[in-house]
Design a protein around this motif. Structure first.
Motif, mmCIF file in Angstrom:
data_model
loop_
_atom_site.group_PDB
_atom_site.id
_atom_site.type_symbol
_atom_site.label_atom_id
_atom_site.label_comp_id
_atom_site.label_asym_id
_atom_site.label_seq_id
_atom_site.Cartn_x
_atom_site.Cartn_y
_atom_site.Cartn_z
ATOM 1 N N LEU A 133 5.829 1.739 -8.139
ATOM 2 C CA LEU A 133 5.378 2.834 -7.153
ATOM 3 C C LEU A 133 4.303 2.783 -6.381
ATOM 4 O O LEU A 133 3.320 1.515 -6.074
ATOM 5 C CB LEU A 133 5.066 3.714 -8.135
ATOM 6 N N CYS A 134 4.403 3.342 -5.136
ATOM 7 C CA CYS A 134 3.270 3.532 -3.962
ATOM 8 C C CYS A 134 2.572 3.905 -4.610
ATOM 9 O O CYS A 134 1.865 4.805 -4.600
ATOM 10 C CB CYS A 134 3.689 3.717 -2.981
ATOM 11 N N PRO A 135 1.129 3.542 -4.562
ATOM 12 C CA PRO A 135 -0.490 3.919 -5.179
ATOM 13 C C PRO A 135 -0.658 4.788 -4.359
ATOM 14 O O PRO A 135 -1.368 5.974 -4.919
ATOM 15 C CB PRO A 135 -1.130 2.902 -5.636
ATOM 16 N N GLN A 136 0.139 5.123 -3.106
ATOM 17 C CA GLN A 136 -0.930 5.859 -2.086
ATOM 18 C C GLN A 136 0.037 7.654 -1.542
ATOM 19 O O GLN A 136 -0.192 8.264 -2.572
ATOM 20 C CB GLN A 136 -0.510 5.399 -0.619
ATOM 21 N N CYS A 137 1.208 6.842 -2.008
ATOM 22 C CA CYS A 137 2.757 8.153 -1.824
ATOM 23 C C CYS A 137 3.284 7.948 -2.597
ATOM 24 O O CYS A 137 4.160 9.511 -2.729
ATOM 25 C CB CYS A 137 3.161 8.216 -0.322
ATOM 26 N N GLY A 138 3.441 7.130 -4.121
ATOM 27 C CA GLY A 138 4.405 7.673 -5.080
ATOM 28 C C GLY A 138 5.253 6.598 -4.849
ATOM 29 O O GLY A 138 6.105 7.493 -6.184
ATOM 30 N N GLU A 163 11.024 1.679 1.922
ATOM 31 C CA GLU A 163 9.494 1.380 2.316
ATOM 32 C C GLU A 163 8.509 1.955 2.843
ATOM 33 O O GLU A 163 8.782 2.437 4.582
ATOM 34 C CB GLU A 163 10.526 0.448 3.606
ATOM 35 N N CYS A 164 7.508 2.168 2.446
ATOM 36 C CA CYS A 164 6.740 3.805 3.004
ATOM 37 C C CYS A 164 5.981 3.136 4.076
ATOM 38 O O CYS A 164 5.988 2.087 4.335
ATOM 39 C CB CYS A 164 5.888 4.358 1.396
ATOM 40 N N SER A 165 5.340 4.005 4.810
ATOM 41 C CA SER A 165 4.222 3.598 5.760
ATOM 42 C C SER A 165 2.938 3.262 5.311
ATOM 43 O O SER A 165 2.046 2.648 5.684
ATOM 44 C CB SER A 165 4.078 3.947 6.890
ATOM 45 N N CYS A 166 3.403 3.159 3.532
ATOM 46 C CA CYS A 166 1.123 2.799 3.570
ATOM 47 C C CYS A 166 1.006 1.443 3.426
ATOM 48 O O CYS A 166 -0.028 0.989 2.800
ATOM 49 C CB CYS A 166 0.895 3.616 2.032
ATOM 50 N N GLN A 167 2.279 0.732 3.809
ATOM 51 C CA GLN A 167 1.697 -0.744 3.296
ATOM 52 C C GLN A 167 0.774 -1.363 3.725
ATOM 53 O O GLN A 167 0.106 -2.195 2.800
ATOM 54 C CB GLN A 167 3.421 -1.413 3.549
#
Ligand SMILES: [Zn+2]
Ligand SMILES: [Zn+2]
Length: 192
Positions: free
Chosen positions: A156-161, A168-172
């Motif tokens: 999971l993305c640690p920022q947006c979950g 592919e979220c934009s927090c990369q």
């Protein structure tokens, strides 16, 4: 779904019980084989089996009782520790257990048990050998401590979950920084 009230064991539970009275009357070395094919047995409330439990077992008459050996396969539903999604893991278990009688088949008298005798491997007073508990324990032993849905699960993305296997979220670009910030914060807090 069958009604679970009452003491009557389910069909699946009965399929793992074998009456071994005849085999107990036979001489050491006598052997009997069984095919097992049980649709989704309820071995354990924490264990969700998604496929049938199937395989072969052999019961061998030995001096002390009956030696059960065999190989069984099933499919277990697990949750990935990285992305938290559910996935199904095929597993195979090997069984090798000595079962001891509670009642002597010839004399009808109670058999003295060792103080540390495992209750799961006792043949009951009706000469029923129940494999459910032994299989349950064997299945648990095959389940990884930290199940992962695929070797390269991105988690999971640690920022947006969001599940990074799916989107592919934009927090990369900030991910690495965020991890370091979290790590440094933890270290600071623990005072090392
Ligand atoms: Zn995963
Ligand atoms: Zn994200």
């Amino acid at each position: 779904m069958a009604c679970m009230s009452g003491k009557r064991p389910s069909e699946a539970a009965l399929a793992l019980q074998f009456n071994v009275a005849q085999l107990l009357k036979q001489a050491t070395g006598a052997r009997r084989g069984y095919d097992i094919a049980v649709e989704a047995p309820e071995l354990d409330q924490q264990l969700l089996l998604m496929g049938p439990l199937h395989g072969q077992i052999a019961c061998l008459r030995i001096g002390a009782g009956i030696l059960v050996t065999g190989e069984l396969e099933t499919v277990v539903r697990l949750e990935c520790v990285r992305c938290l999604s559910e996935f199904d893991l095929p597993i195979r278990v090997e069984i090798e257990e000595e079962f001891r009688p509670t009642i002597d088949i010839v004399t009808g008298l109670k058999v003295e048990q060792e103080p540390d005798q495992d209750q799961a491997t006792l043949i009951d007073e009706q000469h029923i050998l129940d494999l459910a508990e032994v299989i349950r324990q064997a299945v648990w032993l095959e389940i990884p401590a930290s199940p992962i849905c695929q070797p390269d699960c991105k988690g999971l993305c640690p920022q947006c979950g969001q599940n990074r296997n799916q989107v592919e979220c934009s927090c990369q670009s900030n991910t690495v920084d965020a991890r370091w910030v979290a790590l440094l914060a933890t270290r600071g807090a623990s005072g090392t």
